[in-house]
Design a protein around this motif. Sequence first.
Motif, mmCIF file in Angstrom:
data_model
loop_
_atom_site.group_PDB
_atom_site.id
_atom_site.type_symbol
_atom_site.label_atom_id
_atom_site.label_comp_id
_atom_site.label_asym_id
_atom_site.label_seq_id
_atom_site.Cartn_x
_atom_site.Cartn_y
_atom_site.Cartn_z
ATOM 1 N N UNK A 1 -12.640 21.493 -3.202
ATOM 2 C CA UNK A 1 -11.893 20.529 -2.400
ATOM 3 C C UNK A 1 -11.523 19.338 -3.272
ATOM 4 N N UNK A 2 -10.232 19.027 -3.299
ATOM 5 C CA UNK A 2 -9.726 17.907 -4.105
ATOM 6 C C UNK A 2 -9.128 16.874 -3.155
ATOM 7 N N UNK A 3 -9.673 15.645 -3.180
ATOM 8 C CA UNK A 3 -9.191 14.586 -2.295
ATOM 9 C C UNK A 3 -8.657 13.433 -3.141
ATOM 10 N N UNK A 4 -7.428 13.005 -2.853
ATOM 11 C CA UNK A 4 -6.850 11.822 -3.472
ATOM 12 C C UNK A 4 -6.972 10.654 -2.483
ATOM 13 N N UNK A 5 -7.697 9.592 -2.882
ATOM 14 C CA UNK A 5 -7.781 8.367 -2.088
ATOM 15 C C UNK A 5 -6.962 7.311 -2.834
ATOM 16 N N UNK A 6 -5.939 6.777 -2.183
ATOM 17 C CA UNK A 6 -4.966 5.986 -2.926
ATOM 18 C C UNK A 6 -4.561 4.727 -2.177
ATOM 19 N N UNK A 7 -4.462 3.631 -2.920
ATOM 20 C CA UNK A 7 -3.916 2.381 -2.414
ATOM 21 C C UNK A 7 -2.426 2.592 -2.132
ATOM 22 N N UNK A 8 -1.987 2.271 -0.913
ATOM 23 C CA UNK A 8 -0.576 2.468 -0.541
ATOM 24 C C UNK A 8 0.153 1.144 -0.326
ATOM 25 N N UNK A 9 -0.347 0.060 -0.935
ATOM 26 C CA UNK A 9 0.381 -1.196 -0.837
ATOM 27 C C UNK A 9 1.543 -1.189 -1.828
ATOM 28 N N UNK A 10 2.416 -2.215 -1.746
ATOM 29 C CA UNK A 10 3.700 -2.190 -2.450
ATOM 30 C C UNK A 10 3.633 -1.952 -3.933
ATOM 31 N N UNK A 11 2.610 -2.464 -4.620
ATOM 32 C CA UNK A 11 2.541 -2.339 -6.079
ATOM 33 C C UNK A 11 2.270 -0.918 -6.551
ATOM 34 N N UNK A 12 1.902 -0.034 -5.624
ATOM 35 C CA UNK A 12 1.481 1.326 -6.008
ATOM 36 C C UNK A 12 2.597 2.359 -5.909
ATOM 37 N N UNK A 13 3.826 1.930 -5.715
ATOM 38 C CA UNK A 13 4.920 2.888 -5.524
ATOM 39 C C UNK A 13 5.079 3.869 -6.688
ATOM 40 N N UNK A 14 4.995 3.425 -7.966
ATOM 41 C CA UNK A 14 5.124 4.390 -9.084
ATOM 42 C C UNK A 14 4.050 5.477 -9.054
#
Length: 939
Positions: A278-291
């Motif tokens: 199982x592979x889980x991506x936990x990611x910040x989705x605020x504006x600076x993270x678009x790239x």
Amino acid sequence: MSQNEVDYHLICPNSILCSENLCQLQHQRAYLGLCIVYLQMQQDWANQKTILAKTQIQKIKEDDQENSEEEEEEEEFKEKKCKNQKCQLWHLKKADLKHFLKVDSSIYGIFPNNLCKQLNCEKKQECIFIHKEWAKNLCIQDIIKECQKKENKKCKLDHLTWDDVKKKAEKFSKIQFTNPELLCMKKECTCDNHPEDFSKYCIPYLKGWCPKKNCDAKHVNWEQVEIKQIKHAPCTNLQHKSSQTLDEINQLREIQIQCEQVQLHRFKQQLQKSNTIDVIFIMDLTGSMNPWKDEIQSTISNIIREFQQSIKGYSVRVGFVGYRDVCDLQEQISYRNLTHNINSIIEYISRLEAKGGGDEAEDIVGGFVQAMKLNISRNPDSLLCTFLIADSPCHGKQYHDLESDDYLDQVPDNYLEDTLLRYKNIKKNNFLCCVKINETTNKMFDKMKLAFPLITITTKKQPKELSELVQFTLHQSLKQSKLIPQDEKKKEYFQATFQQFKLDNQSKYNDENKAEFWENFAENILKSSRTGQTGLEIQLDNPEFISNDDDNYTTSILKAFDARNNQFIIIKFPKVILKNFQQNKIDNQEIQKAELLAESRFYSSSYAFQMAYFFNCESYKLEDIPLIFYVLPTLYQLEKPLYGMTKIYGETFIDTQFLFQKYSDKNIKFQKYTTNFYGSNQEFYYYSVFSHFSYIESKGLFVITDLQGYDNIFTDPSIQTKKNRIKIQKNGQSIYILDVDNTNQNQRGIDIFLQQQHKDCSVYCTQLQLSREGFAELTNVDQSVWKEQQHISGICHLCNQFAEIDLEEKQINQMGFYLKCQICLNEQSYLSEQLCKCCQKLFNTEVQIKARIPTILEYCGDCKNMCKENNSKCFYCQKQCKKLLSTITIQQKLISICKNGLQYLKSLKCYKCGQQYNYDNLISQQEYNSGVYLCCDNQ
């Protein structure tokens, strides 16, 4: 299509199994099973030889050595196979292909090299070869190279010529008037081999020679061709199959293989591998993270595909959690459950926006909390690999040196560490990789290292480095997981048939028919239960169950895994059985008692499970009334004995460790709320409302006592019944199945409950307005109440797994309380088509049923209700579907026949006089199948 003209460097080695969407090579099915690399080696060798020959001739001309020409012995290509020692493909010389790899030498588009050469191939899921019914037991070696073992009869397979195989295969085709080999591939052609019904299909693909992965015409196999002419075929030949893409066919094949009646050793291999990643991506989705969002979206498919290709035999699922900040309210958390369908993850991420966020710190803890709620594999030996992609730390002054944090002094000590500790304990093989984007996260990462030993903190990364980083981390995690000591437990494997209780939420259940409903409920359980075959992996040493070593308990407990129903269970049986076995004593009388008790447990638990559903239907409408769940019961019939027993009782495993992780603020332990005699636990007296409810709801037929379990999930009910009222039929005899339980004191047990155990009503009895008729005179109403909680544990009525229930989000269907876990709720809009085994029509089913319970749903809802007990069968094809059957009279006899068969009979004509069939005589099976009908006048 001469083989001499083929450039094998233009042929894809994976043929039709190629998964690379942008692959520019040719994908003819004709080459499937051949080692293309080996053919390329031959071609390169021949080209190099030609170049050397030309060079030699030129040299001779330059030296003017006219008399030096000598005929050299023809040199041969000496390599026996390609350099891959594990290659299982055919290694053939180009010249050997000529006698069978011709345009019109296939059988329905299948060539000998396409077919699997294994007898009873047990790895159809992974096997790259094609499996056809007409090629069963066929020696493929003899057709391609000639079998060396057939002369001395060491080879037990059938040795047939390819022409003989073609005659055998004709019996399996639903289309009799033509075949792919007769169809013409030329587009601008006026010959007769272009039937109108085939205009939408790719004829080269049907013949096995289409080089394109996708073309304008439809790519299907011969068995999937749908044409008008087949509507008058014998019903014994008709098989309705939907046109599906290769991916859909492979997916369906995978599900079917999981659900087949498989042999014991196959279950053993499947269960021992524990091969889920199982592979889980936990990611910040605020504006600076678009790239970073764009990079995941564009590369995740290639990352997982390349990883899977490098670790054959592992199943990889991907999940996604995006987090923002507390101020983003409804958009604070976004997530998608773990799935094999990577494209659905990509599509989901593409719909998300990198936006929001208030202060500089973000809600990383909320991301991990949501990740814990995903459908992570519960197999203790599977692998969990999590990637945290964050450019800002979490809230709290202990985790950063920022000034921009709205909750700087409001975060308690170990706020992040406690969450990580809970996340770490989900899995033994649990790895976390934190992708550093800037220096602001350094302090937080240092804290995380202390709580999560198997953590990797990267150096500063750019979005373009993500793909390589994920690949490397996955490989390292897999390698490291193999170094972690595995728990060695004594296990045995059993084939078994199962009978699993199925909740009745559709019966017309009202006050007038309640007594009749419950009196007949045991018989109805027999009719409505889920049944089938499965494999059990049973752990014979279970130190976690204290009752096994405690003389105060009379029941032994074993943990097991049910392969078909995809769930852990516990098996319960009398401790005396194990004791006798250990002392080499076989007491047949005790074994018979234990097996009868297993049946009784199954029925009593089924009664309790159903009653809890009705209780929740009523209590859920009111405030502050507890929900009750019983574990799901299953009865197993083993093919070999376990401690002398072949019939055993199993129920849903209550995973207390899982409960503790979900509700770390609660002390989860086994509780005894009431007994089957006089006692009640005053702290939890409110649970006795369920016993009161059961007595009223059954119209005094029984009362469910001995309430016990973990939190609000109960097990081991004792049902006090009126004597000789609830029965089942077994071997032609009536057995009062609930009377078998020695804790059932019949009317005395009911009286004890009415007069003594429940002399005081709970405050909840009053809220439900339960009658006191038959009880002792009420002297007091117990005021103890259910402690207010936001979440409780329960069992999903759809997938039968543990569920977390948010009490603020009530889920009530039209029939009343019907709990669906969060996973089932999220996926309920995703429907998949299944083919009904009975009526042969497609019906929709919810995807998550197949994903979490890999049981093939063989029957549509109509056929489940109408056809299960139908004894009528089509005279010819033996179908039992009531929706398809008609009755006709032939020679004064009533004959059942399906609609397809009836339509076929109407089309038959006497082959001598041409007279239409008029039901004057019963056509034999042989005449029916061949279509050769002779009327009575010509007999």
